[in-house]
Design an enzyme around this catalytic site. Structure first.
Site, PDB file in Angstrom:
ATOM      1  NE  ARG A  66      15.433  -6.094 -23.467  1.00  0.00           N
ATOM      2  CZ  ARG A  66      15.682  -7.002 -24.400  1.00  0.00           C
ATOM      3  NH1 ARG A  66      15.700  -8.270 -24.087  1.00  0.00           N
ATOM      4  NH2 ARG A  66      15.921  -6.636 -25.631  1.00  0.00           N
ATOM      5  CD  GLU A  81       8.700  -8.393 -20.632  1.00  0.00           C
ATOM      6  OE1 GLU A  81       8.139  -7.341 -21.018  1.00  0.00           O
ATOM      7  OE2 GLU A  81       9.225  -8.505 -19.505  1.00  0.00           O
TER       8      GLU A  81
END
Length: 288
Positions: free
Chosen positions: A47, A87
């Site tokens: 991502r 994250e």
């Protein structure tokens, strides 16, 4: 014990944690905290884009309630930890100006870390069809997951996994339309393995067709193409023979359309300048 500690990670990640030996989980409590500047993003994280508006919303929540779910990390050095999963929470915590964050430290290798990152990635709520398909494809190719295993781990039907994986084979132009939000995964599924699907995709976008309308359009085009193919195969044997003679003479594709009135057209299809020059040369030779 594993199940309780990792409850809330998401079905896939929680299941994967069961494969990590207890001795490889260094943190004894999910409440252990480390300085946020010790933590770094995983460079292999699939991502790359994070919705800034959603991050701001999460940061406001963190300001009020803190980070409820610990961030999974692995230790790289004394004061450096790499994110395995979480994250988005880490980025939001930075926006919220949090100085310490709760972590669970895992002793895992690069392969297992990437596996975690992909599994977390494909459980995002804002995932588009192509991102989801590429996530499944990575797990199948790199980690030998079967569709049945993915179905059990992620809580999705096997048919959903299979249909989503089919999107990987679409042309890049259509994939971009999906990534840009112009087409949904439902639109894209009816375009898989369909001739001229790029032009069909453009029609769907330009006319803002629903998935049902798109499916009707594709079926209509397939029926038309099938009839066209039948008409072409039903050509008179003399016409077919003439086409073959001209193709041998010119070295290119020739299509003769002869009507009942014996009027019609001859189509030469060339792929480069040399073939065009060959057509001109042959035709000039007949008219000298």
């Amino acid at each position: 014990m594993i199940g309780n500690k990792f409850k809330g990670l998401g079905k896939g990640l929680s299941a994967l944690m069961g494969d990590v030996p207890q001795e490889n989980i260094q943190t004894k409590s999910s409440s252990e905290k480390i300085p946020i500047h010790f933590i770094h993003a995983n460079p292999s994280q699939p991502r790359k884009n994070f919705n800034q508006e959603l991050l701001k919303e999460l940061s406001e929540s963190i300001k009020e309630q803190g980070i409820i779910q610990p961030i999974l990390v692995r230790k790289k050095s004394e004061d450096k930890y790499e994110i395995v999963a979480g994250e988005r929470r880490w980025r939001a915590a930075q926006l919220a100006k949090i100085h310490e964050v709760p972590v669970i430290i895992l002793n895992i290798d690069d392969k297992k870390s990437l596996e975690f990152a992909i599994l977390e990635n494909i459980q995002r709520s804002d995932l588009n069809g192509i991102e989801e398909a590429l996530g499944y494809d990575n797990l199948v190719r790199k980690f030998a997951y079967s569709q049945e295993a993915l179905s059990k781990i992620l809580g999705k039907s096997r048919s959903h996994i299979a249909n989503t994986l089919r999107l990987v084979g679409l042309p890049e132009e259509i994939k971009k339309m999906i990534s840009d939000g112009l087409l949904t995964a439902g639109h894209a599924r009816c375009l898989v393995n369909v001739p001229d699907n790029i032009n069909l995709a453009k029609i769907i976008v330009n006319k803002n067709l629903s998935v049902r309308q798109a499916e009707f359009l594709v079926k209509k085009e397939q029926v038309f193409s099938s009839k066209k193919k039948i008409r072409k195969n039903n050509k008179d044997t003399n016409i077919k023979s003439l086409e073959s003679d001209l193709e041998l003479l010119m070295g290119i594709k020739v299509d003769i359309k002869n009507k009942k009135s014996n009027s019609g057209e001859i189509k030469f299809t060339y792929k480069n300048l040399d073939q065009l020059n060959k057509i001109i040369s042959v035709l000039k030779g007949y008219f000298r």
